[in-house]
Every structure is written in structure tokens, then in C-alpha cells.
Scaffold this active site. Structure first.
Site, short mmCIF file in Angstrom:
data_model
loop_
_atom_site.label_atom_id
_atom_site.label_comp_id
_atom_site.label_asym_id
_atom_site.label_seq_id
_atom_site.Cartn_x
_atom_site.Cartn_y
_atom_site.Cartn_z
N ASP A 125 12.33 -41.16 -31.47
CA ASP A 125 11.06 -40.65 -31.99
C ASP A 125 11.07 -40.38 -33.49
O ASP A 125 10.02 -40.08 -34.06
CB ASP A 125 10.67 -39.35 -31.27
N LYS A 134 4.49 -34.28 -32.14
CA LYS A 134 4.17 -35.65 -31.74
C LYS A 134 3.67 -35.64 -30.30
O LYS A 134 4.26 -34.98 -29.44
CB LYS A 134 5.43 -36.52 -31.84
#
Length: 278
Positions: free
Chosen positions: A130, A11
Site C-alpha cells: 500500500d 487509505k
């Protein structure tokens, strides 16, 4: 025997604005998140009990007890019996969501393996800020403490290089070192960004508010960014998340690959990966 595999892609926060701090101490963020075609791999297969092991080039030091988000994600399912293997390629605690991506890949893998529905959103968020965005796995705008995800206009594929200098940065320490916790939100991502240069131009008007305090705590981040910016073709270089991984975007894959080759030669102690963000 049925076996399922799920990619746990890195990410990347192309921009990350810290917009406030809640009464419970959590900071609110506004971030444009994309994913690299490079990461870890989670494999799950039926077993008599829940078993977990870690392999791969970055497996050393990765915990295999309940402190690992993979096992914490697995225990959100009812009576799960599976052998889960994490093939680790991403550096740990490096600002590119490695553990969160692993947890999200585990959720997807066990959903496919067991046929159970995904855990409730609040349980998924409880794994880490996240994890919800990693579960989505496509470019989005992430706001709040990670619970608000909204679509963005189509982005061009972004040839890029990821670099981690092999140093750790404490996320709580980075947030504690922020000079301001009340900063302007990210602007809306414009439509019609067709080339990497178009998006890089817009990104230059945005920020990663965690980059200055992270560099103050760990000066090697500044060294990485300087090295990336000196490479021919670099459109923008910035730190991802709370660091210490940095990225650079290039106009094409050939230039990105050449940049990665240069960095591996000049800094063999750095973790370097050429990839594409999408």
C-alpha cells in the site's frame, strides 16, 4: 530551524477484487482506492542523528524501533539525520493503510527536508503493497501487488464515516480463508459520476472479496456493517482492505456527521470518524 509536515491520510479501498495468486505466493488485486481527509501527521526537522518518536491519541503500543515503517522508510535515504515525530490518530493494522500512509508521508517529508530524490520504486514497494498508492495520495486504480497505479475519472467528494470496532484481523489469515483466489477484475470506473449516490450505485456492482472471510474470522465486522446500513441516508457500507475498519458513504456532510454522532453514542467503544473521501 526548518520543519516539514506531511499528512498521512487514511487509505480506503472502495472496491477490492482478488484476481489471482502469483507463483511467489503474493495475491494480485484490483482496487479503487481513495483517501480520507483524516489521518496521522508526520513531522520532520534537522537533527544530529535519526530520531523517532510517536505521540497522539493512538500512540499506545506503536513500536518505535525498526519494525515501524516510518523508520524503515527513513533508512531508504542516504545518511539521513532528522528528528521524526509521528502524531498517531488512526487505529493500527485496521485495513486503512495507517502504517503505509505513515511511511509514504515520511518519504515525502524527508524528500522535502533533505532535497534527496525519492527511493527507487522497487524499494518503496518493498516497504509494503500500500505504500506506493499512499505516496500518490489521490484516487487511483491499484492493480497487481500494488505496483500498477492508473488514473480514474474524476470522482465526487464522498461524505463518509469510518468505523473500527477495536478488534484485530490478521491479513494473512484473511487471505488464507478466501474461498476463491481467481475472481473477475473490477470493472472500469465510469465517467460522469457527479454525486455520491452515483458512485455508490456503481460500487454496489463491485466487491471487496476479503469481506466474507474477514467477517467469518471476526464477526464484529458484520455487526459494524449492520449498524452502518441501518442509519438513515447510508448509500453503501463496506469493509476496507482486509479489515476490520468499515466505511459508509452518505449524500452530504451533515448526514455523515449525524451518523457519526449516533454511532459514538450507541457504540462508544468503537473508533468512529466522519470525514470526506477524495
Amino acid at each position: 530551524m526548518k520543519t516539514v509536515e506531511e499528512a498521512a491520510r487514511a487509505k480506503v479501498n472502495l472496491a477490492l477484487h482478488v484476481t489471482g495468486r502469483r507463483a511467489d505466493g503474493y495475491h494480485t488485486l484490483d482496487s479503487l482506492v481513495v483517501f480520507a481527509d483524516h489521518g496521522d501527521l508526520v513531522t520532520a526537522r534537522p537533527a544530529e542523528a535519526l530520531n523517532f518518536n510517536v505521540t497522539g491519541p493512538r500512540s499506545e503500543g506503536v513500536p518505535t524501533d525498526k519494525s515501524n515503517l516510518v523508520l524503515r522508510a527513513a533508512t531508504l535515504f542516504d545518511n539521513v539525520a532528522a528528528e521524526i515525530t509521528l502524531d498517531k490518530h488512526l487505529p493500527a493494522a485496521s485495513g486503512i493503510g495507517g502504517g503505509s500512509a505513515d511511511a509514504a508521508a515520511t518519504l515525502r517529508a524527508l524528500q522535502r527536508l533533505t532535497g534527496q530524490t525519492l527511493p527507487k520504486p522497487e524499494a518503496i514497494l518493498g516497504l509494503g503493497a500500500d505504500v506506493p498508492v499512499c505516496l500518490v495520495g489521490r484516487p487511483v486504480r491499484m492493480e497487481g501487488i500494488g505496483e500498477r497505479l492508473s488514473p480514474v475519472p474524476r470522482l465526487p467528494p464522498l461524505p463518509a464515516v469510518l468505523v473500527n470496532p477495536g478488534v484485530g484481523v490478521s491479513t494473512p489469515a484473511v487471505f488464507a480463508a478466501l474461498e476463491s483466489r481467481e475472481n473477475p477484475a473490477m470493472e472500469a470506473v465510469p465517467s460522469g459520476l457527479r454525486r455520491p449516490g452515483d458512485l455508490a450505485g456503481w460500487l454496489k456492482t463491485q466487491r471487496n472479496d476479503l469481506e466474507p472471510p474477514a467477517m467469518a474470522l471476526q464477526p464484529r465486522i458484520a455487526t459494524v456493517l449492520a449498524a452502518l446500513r441501518q442509519i438513515d441516508g447510508c448509500l453503501i457500507a463496506r469493509m476496507s482492505g482486509s479489515g476490520a475498519t468499515c466505511f459508509a458513504i452518505f449524500p452530504d456532510a451533515v448526514t455523515a456527521s449525524s451518523a457519526a454522532t449516533q454511532l459514538r453514542a450507541s457504540h462508544p467503544d468503537w473508533w468512529t470518524a466522519d470525514c470526506t473521501f477524495a
